[in-house]
Design a protein around this motif. Structure first.
Motif, PDB file in Angstrom:
ATOM      1  N   LEU A  91     -16.169  30.115 -31.382  1.00  0.00           N
ATOM      2  CA  LEU A  91     -15.300  29.018 -30.949  1.00  0.00           C
ATOM      3  C   LEU A  91     -14.827  29.233 -29.515  1.00  0.00           C
ATOM      4  O   LEU A  91     -14.650  28.274 -28.761  1.00  0.00           O
ATOM      5  CB  LEU A  91     -14.096  28.902 -31.886  1.00  0.00           C
ATOM      6  N   ALA A  92     -14.639  30.481 -29.130  1.00  0.00           N
ATOM      7  CA  ALA A  92     -14.168  30.803 -27.778  1.00  0.00           C
ATOM      8  C   ALA A  92     -15.184  30.448 -26.701  1.00  0.00           C
ATOM      9  O   ALA A  92     -14.839  30.360 -25.520  1.00  0.00           O
ATOM     10  CB  ALA A  92     -13.813  32.288 -27.687  1.00  0.00           C
ATOM     11  N   THR A  93     -16.443  30.213 -27.087  1.00  0.00           N
ATOM     12  CA  THR A  93     -17.444  29.767 -26.112  1.00  0.00           C
ATOM     13  C   THR A  93     -17.226  28.306 -25.719  1.00  0.00           C
ATOM     14  O   THR A  93     -17.833  27.819 -24.761  1.00  0.00           O
ATOM     15  CB  THR A  93     -18.874  29.906 -26.675  1.00  0.00           C
ATOM     16  N   LEU A  94     -16.384  27.610 -26.508  1.00  0.00           N
ATOM     17  CA  LEU A  94     -16.018  26.205 -26.258  1.00  0.00           C
ATOM     18  C   LEU A  94     -17.161  25.228 -26.506  1.00  0.00           C
ATOM     19  O   LEU A  94     -17.097  24.072 -26.085  1.00  0.00           O
ATOM     20  CB  LEU A  94     -15.482  26.015 -24.833  1.00  0.00           C
ATOM     21  N   ALA A  95     -18.187  25.676 -27.221  1.00  0.00           N
ATOM     22  CA  ALA A  95     -19.272  24.758 -27.569  1.00  0.00           C
ATOM     23  C   ALA A  95     -18.733  23.611 -28.423  1.00  0.00           C
ATOM     24  O   ALA A  95     -19.195  22.473 -28.322  1.00  0.00           O
ATOM     25  CB  ALA A  95     -20.372  25.507 -28.317  1.00  0.00           C
ATOM     26  N   PHE A  96     -17.727  23.899 -29.255  1.00  0.00           N
ATOM     27  CA  PHE A  96     -17.134  22.854 -30.102  1.00  0.00           C
ATOM     28  C   PHE A  96     -16.503  21.755 -29.257  1.00  0.00           C
ATOM     29  O   PHE A  96     -16.608  20.559 -29.582  1.00  0.00           O
ATOM     30  CB  PHE A  96     -16.088  23.458 -31.058  1.00  0.00           C
TER      31      PHE A  96
END
Length: 260
Positions: A91-96
């Motif tokens: 989630l921290a990759t901000l793909a969401f």
């Protein structure tokens, strides 16, 4: 020196205040390192860009209204071993956020839901995204006030514009039908257009009672969960971790299973 002052004035007149302020130091560095003209110019403009990014991030940080600036790196995963750290890292990759998907953090009070929501928000802000934080109670009060003043359409933009909207503390106050309809409209209008990070201490099966209408609850959850990452936190109260580590016993926490 006249030429130097003239160059400084030109930089300032073009809005390059940081480059103007650091012109002398960059010139000295260029001479010392025997830089080419292009290297000097690149270094000078890079300092301007860096300062603009810093100011932009600080402005977005203030406008986000986050309650604090806790980072994901500060979260004590060892105290909440039930959390899948790999899921949080993903989630921290901000793909969401790039895909306009939602993140739903479930669990009893005090297990770290808000910390994780803010930590993900900090990552989004650092990436240049617009973030806005609110609690459900404040959100509904704000929208009802705008509706009574005939300014609801204008107020919607505050909650529709951010790439990431954080709605905290869902489940502490029951909504009436009018309030539930406002909440449903917000979720519907952000559906597949912007991400929502939501925290709740309620089972999804309890949302019919929470929203005072089972039909609205079903329709809202359908949109909320269609593109969602559910993080179910089963563990002890995060705020009391120091007491637990000291050997002071606390009541076991309730589990909030992910549904839907």
């Amino acid at each position: 020196m006249v030429e130097l002052e003239h160059a400084r004035e030109l930089l300032s007149s073009m809005g390059l205040s940081t480059a103007a302020n650091f012109l002398d130091s960059h010139l000295e560095q260029a001479v010392h390192e025997e830089q080419t003209y292009v290297q000097f110019l690149d270094s000078l403009l890079a300092s301007e860009q860096m300062e603009r990014r810093r100011k932009s991030q600080e402005t977005r940080m203030k406008l986000s209204r986050l309650p604090h600036r806790k980072q994901l790196e500060d979260f004590d995963f060892s105290f909440q071993p039930g959390i899948d750290k790999r899921q949080i890292s993903e989630l921290a990759t901000l793909a969401f956020a790039q895909r306009a998907e939602n993140v739903i953090l479930l669990g009893p009070p005090g297990v770290g839901k808000t910390h994780l929501a803010v930590g993900l928000s900090m990552k989004a802000l650092e990436a240049g995204m617009v973030v806005y934080y609110t609690t459900l109670v404040h959100l509904i009060e704000d929208l009802k006030k705008a509706q009574m003043a005939g300014k609801l359409d204008k107020r919607w933009r505050v909650y529709l514009r951010p790439a990431v909207l954080v709605i905290d503390e869902i489940g502490y106050t029951q909504l009436n039908r009018q309030e539930a309809e406002l909440f449903f409209r917000l979720v519907s209008e952000r559906y597949e257009h912007g991400s929502i990070i939501l925290t709740s201490n309620k089972y999804f099966s309890d949302w019919g009672e929470l929203l005072s209408d089972a039909v609205i609850a079903t329709a809202l959850l359908d949109r909320l969960l269609h593109h969602a990452h559910v993080v179910n936190i089963r563990g002890q109260t995060y705020r009391l971790k120091d007491r637990a580590k000291a050997g002071i016993q606390t009541a076991p926490a309730a589990n909030i299973p992910a549904e839907g």
